[in-house]
Write a protein that holds these residues in place. Structure first.
Motif, PDB file in Angstrom:
ATOM      1  N   ILE A 144       0.838  -1.203   0.000  1.00  0.00           N
ATOM      2  CA  ILE A 144       0.000   0.000   0.000  1.00  0.00           C
ATOM      3  C   ILE A 144       0.875   1.256   0.000  1.00  0.00           C
ATOM      4  CG2 ILE A 144      -1.608   1.367   1.405  1.00  0.00           C
ATOM      5  CD1 ILE A 144      -2.831  -1.362   2.284  1.00  0.00           C
ATOM      6  N   LEU A 145       1.886   1.281   0.870  1.00  0.00           N
ATOM      7  CA  LEU A 145       2.739   2.458   0.999  1.00  0.00           C
ATOM      8  C   LEU A 145       3.697   2.638  -0.174  1.00  0.00           C
ATOM      9  CD1 LEU A 145       3.705   2.224   4.771  1.00  0.00           C
ATOM     10  CD2 LEU A 145       2.080   3.803   3.724  1.00  0.00           C
ATOM     11  N   VAL A 146       4.225   1.514  -0.648  1.00  0.00           N
ATOM     12  CA  VAL A 146       5.233   1.543  -1.711  1.00  0.00           C
ATOM     13  C   VAL A 146       4.893   0.434  -2.716  1.00  0.00           C
ATOM     14  CG1 VAL A 146       7.711   1.512  -2.203  1.00  0.00           C
ATOM     15  CG2 VAL A 146       6.925   2.287   0.033  1.00  0.00           C
ATOM     16  N   PRO A 147       3.934   0.674  -3.586  1.00  0.00           N
ATOM     17  CA  PRO A 147       3.505  -0.372  -4.532  1.00  0.00           C
ATOM     18  C   PRO A 147       4.668  -0.864  -5.405  1.00  0.00           C
ATOM     19  CG  PRO A 147       2.049   1.544  -4.622  1.00  0.00           C
ATOM     20  CD  PRO A 147       3.220   1.922  -3.782  1.00  0.00           C
ATOM     21  N   ARG A 148       4.742  -2.166  -5.559  1.00  0.00           N
ATOM     22  CA  ARG A 148       5.848  -2.816  -6.257  1.00  0.00           C
ATOM     23  C   ARG A 148       6.106  -2.222  -7.658  1.00  0.00           C
ATOM     24  NH1 ARG A 148       9.916  -4.992  -5.156  1.00  0.00           N
ATOM     25  NH2 ARG A 148       9.346  -7.004  -4.382  1.00  0.00           N
ATOM     26  N   GLY A 149       5.092  -2.090  -8.474  1.00  0.00           N
ATOM     27  CA  GLY A 149       5.284  -1.575  -9.827  1.00  0.00           C
ATOM     28  C   GLY A 149       5.819  -0.161  -9.846  1.00  0.00           C
ATOM     29  N   VAL A 150       5.268   0.684  -8.994  1.00  0.00           N
ATOM     30  CA  VAL A 150       5.705   2.076  -8.913  1.00  0.00           C
ATOM     31  C   VAL A 150       7.126   2.135  -8.335  1.00  0.00           C
ATOM     32  CG1 VAL A 150       5.174   4.355  -7.949  1.00  0.00           C
ATOM     33  CG2 VAL A 150       3.319   2.829  -8.625  1.00  0.00           C
ATOM     34  N   PHE A 151       7.387   1.296  -7.350  1.00  0.00           N
ATOM     35  CA  PHE A 151       8.724   1.235  -6.753  1.00  0.00           C
ATOM     36  C   PHE A 151       9.765   0.823  -7.788  1.00  0.00           C
ATOM     37  CE2 PHE A 151      12.092  -1.127  -4.519  1.00  0.00           C
ATOM     38  CZ  PHE A 151      12.540  -0.152  -3.646  1.00  0.00           C
ATOM     39  N   ASP A 152       9.465  -0.222  -8.543  1.00  0.00           N
ATOM     40  CA  ASP A 152      10.402  -0.700  -9.570  1.00  0.00           C
ATOM     41  C   ASP A 152      10.686   0.376 -10.608  1.00  0.00           C
ATOM     42  OD1 ASP A 152      10.599  -3.139  -8.294  1.00  0.00           O
ATOM     43  OD2 ASP A 152       9.196  -4.166  -9.632  1.00  0.00           O
ATOM     44  N   ALA A 153       9.661   1.105 -11.013  1.00  0.00           N
ATOM     45  CA  ALA A 153       9.846   2.184 -11.986  1.00  0.00           C
ATOM     46  C   ALA A 153      10.688   3.311 -11.377  1.00  0.00           C
ATOM     47  CB  ALA A 153       8.499   2.717 -12.452  1.00  0.00           C
ATOM     48  N   ALA A 154      10.412   3.666 -10.131  1.00  0.00           N
ATOM     49  CA  ALA A 154      11.157   4.736  -9.460  1.00  0.00           C
ATOM     50  C   ALA A 154      12.610   4.335  -9.247  1.00  0.00           C
ATOM     51  CB  ALA A 154      10.500   5.078  -8.125  1.00  0.00           C
ATOM     52  N   LEU A 155      12.832   3.076  -8.981  1.00  0.00           N
ATOM     53  CA  LEU A 155      14.181   2.570  -8.745  1.00  0.00           C
ATOM     54  C   LEU A 155      15.075   2.781  -9.964  1.00  0.00           C
ATOM     55  CD1 LEU A 155      15.773   1.193  -6.538  1.00  0.00           C
ATOM     56  CD2 LEU A 155      14.987  -1.008  -7.413  1.00  0.00           C
ATOM     57  N   LYS A 156      14.492   2.737 -11.138  1.00  0.00           N
ATOM     58  CA  LYS A 156      15.255   2.919 -12.372  1.00  0.00           C
ATOM     59  C   LYS A 156      15.684   4.373 -12.577  1.00  0.00           C
ATOM     60  CE  LYS A 156      12.957  -0.901 -14.650  1.00  0.00           C
ATOM     61  NZ  LYS A 156      11.989  -1.311 -15.671  1.00  0.00           N
ATOM     62  N   THR A 157      15.039   5.293 -11.877  1.00  0.00           N
ATOM     63  CA  THR A 157      15.327   6.714 -12.076  1.00  0.00           C
ATOM     64  C   THR A 157      16.303   7.286 -11.054  1.00  0.00           C
ATOM     65  OG1 THR A 157      13.502   7.517 -10.695  1.00  0.00           O
ATOM     66  CG2 THR A 157      13.005   7.028 -13.018  1.00  0.00           C
ATOM     67  N   VAL A 158      16.674   6.495 -10.052  1.00  0.00           N
ATOM     68  CA  VAL A 158      17.580   7.001  -9.010  1.00  0.00           C
ATOM     69  C   VAL A 158      19.008   6.536  -9.286  1.00  0.00           C
ATOM     70  CG1 VAL A 158      15.801   7.204  -7.241  1.00  0.00           C
ATOM     71  CG2 VAL A 158      17.046   5.060  -7.471  1.00  0.00           C
ATOM     72  N   GLY A 159      19.953   7.227  -8.695  1.00  0.00           N
ATOM     73  CA  GLY A 159      21.359   6.906  -8.910  1.00  0.00           C
ATOM     74  C   GLY A 159      21.783   5.572  -8.330  1.00  0.00           C
ATOM     75  N   LYS A 160      23.053   5.285  -8.444  1.00  0.00           N
ATOM     76  CA  LYS A 160      23.616   4.017  -7.974  1.00  0.00           C
ATOM     77  C   LYS A 160      24.027   4.057  -6.509  1.00  0.00           C
ATOM     78  CE  LYS A 160      23.691   1.915 -12.018  1.00  0.00           C
ATOM     79  NZ  LYS A 160      22.712   0.911 -12.298  1.00  0.00           N
ATOM     80  N   ASN A 161      24.374   5.235  -5.993  1.00  0.00           N
ATOM     81  CA  ASN A 161      24.810   5.354  -4.606  1.00  0.00           C
ATOM     82  C   ASN A 161      23.664   4.954  -3.678  1.00  0.00           C
ATOM     83  OD1 ASN A 161      24.783   7.099  -2.017  1.00  0.00           O
ATOM     84  ND2 ASN A 161      26.944   7.089  -2.643  1.00  0.00           N
ATOM     85  N   ILE A 162      23.923   3.983  -2.804  1.00  0.00           N
ATOM     86  CA  ILE A 162      22.856   3.423  -1.965  1.00  0.00           C
ATOM     87  C   ILE A 162      22.224   4.475  -1.055  1.00  0.00           C
ATOM     88  CG2 ILE A 162      24.461   2.581  -0.196  1.00  0.00           C
ATOM     89  CD1 ILE A 162      21.204   0.849  -1.301  1.00  0.00           C
ATOM     90  N   ASP A 163      23.009   5.361  -0.474  1.00  0.00           N
ATOM     91  CA  ASP A 163      22.448   6.366   0.435  1.00  0.00           C
ATOM     92  C   ASP A 163      21.566   7.368  -0.313  1.00  0.00           C
ATOM     93  OD1 ASP A 163      23.590   5.353   2.828  1.00  0.00           O
ATOM     94  OD2 ASP A 163      25.505   6.232   2.253  1.00  0.00           O
ATOM     95  N   GLU A 164      22.017   7.783  -1.487  1.00  0.00           N
ATOM     96  CA  GLU A 164      21.206   8.688  -2.300  1.00  0.00           C
ATOM     97  C   GLU A 164      19.938   7.996  -2.783  1.00  0.00           C
ATOM     98  OE1 GLU A 164      23.714  10.171  -5.424  1.00  0.00           O
ATOM     99  OE2 GLU A 164      25.096  11.106  -4.000  1.00  0.00           O
ATOM    100  N   LYS A 165      20.063   6.733  -3.124  1.00  0.00           N
ATOM    101  CA  LYS A 165      18.916   5.946  -3.579  1.00  0.00           C
ATOM    102  C   LYS A 165      17.865   5.860  -2.471  1.00  0.00           C
ATOM    103  CE  LYS A 165      19.917   2.321  -5.969  1.00  0.00           C
ATOM    104  NZ  LYS A 165      20.314   0.981  -6.459  1.00  0.00           N
ATOM    105  N   ILE A 166      18.313   5.540  -1.263  1.00  0.00           N
ATOM    106  CA  ILE A 166      17.393   5.417  -0.124  1.00  0.00           C
ATOM    107  C   ILE A 166      16.709   6.752   0.152  1.00  0.00           C
ATOM    108  CG2 ILE A 166      17.266   5.018   2.371  1.00  0.00           C
ATOM    109  CD1 ILE A 166      19.579   2.939   1.933  1.00  0.00           C
TER     110      ILE A 166
END
Length: 85
Positions: A8-30
């Motif tokens: 509900i809070l972080v839907p899988r499909g939306v999360f997966d799409a958003a994950l592709k738009t963030v950088g590689k650095n884990i802290d920045e990604k989080i």
């Protein structure tokens, strides 16, 4: 957090799409994902782990780091509360 709440809070499909738009650095990604979904970094770290984007050692390291920061914040909050009139 249970899987239904996570979905509900972080839907899988939306999360997966958003994950592709963030950088590689884990802290920045989080941080970026926490800001986007308006949830805690704990939620994002768990979601990253559940989706196999980070391994167990990174999951443990990040949750330990977040717990330490939270405890420090709680300590500062108590000091500030003591200064209120």
């Amino acid at each position: 957090m249970n899987k239904v709440t996570a979905e509900i809070l972080v839907p899988r499909g939306v999360f997966d799409a958003a994950l592709k738009t963030v950088g590689k650095n884990i802290d920045e990604k989080i941080q970026s994902l926490a800001d986007k979904f308006k949830v805690s970094k704990f939620v994002i770290v768990r979601r990253l782990y559940d989706s196999n984007d980070i391994d167990h050692s990174v999951y443990l390291s990040k949750t330990e780091e977040l717990n330490k920061l939270f405890k420090e914040f709680q300590g500062r909050k108590k000091i500030i509360r003591g200064w209120k009139l």
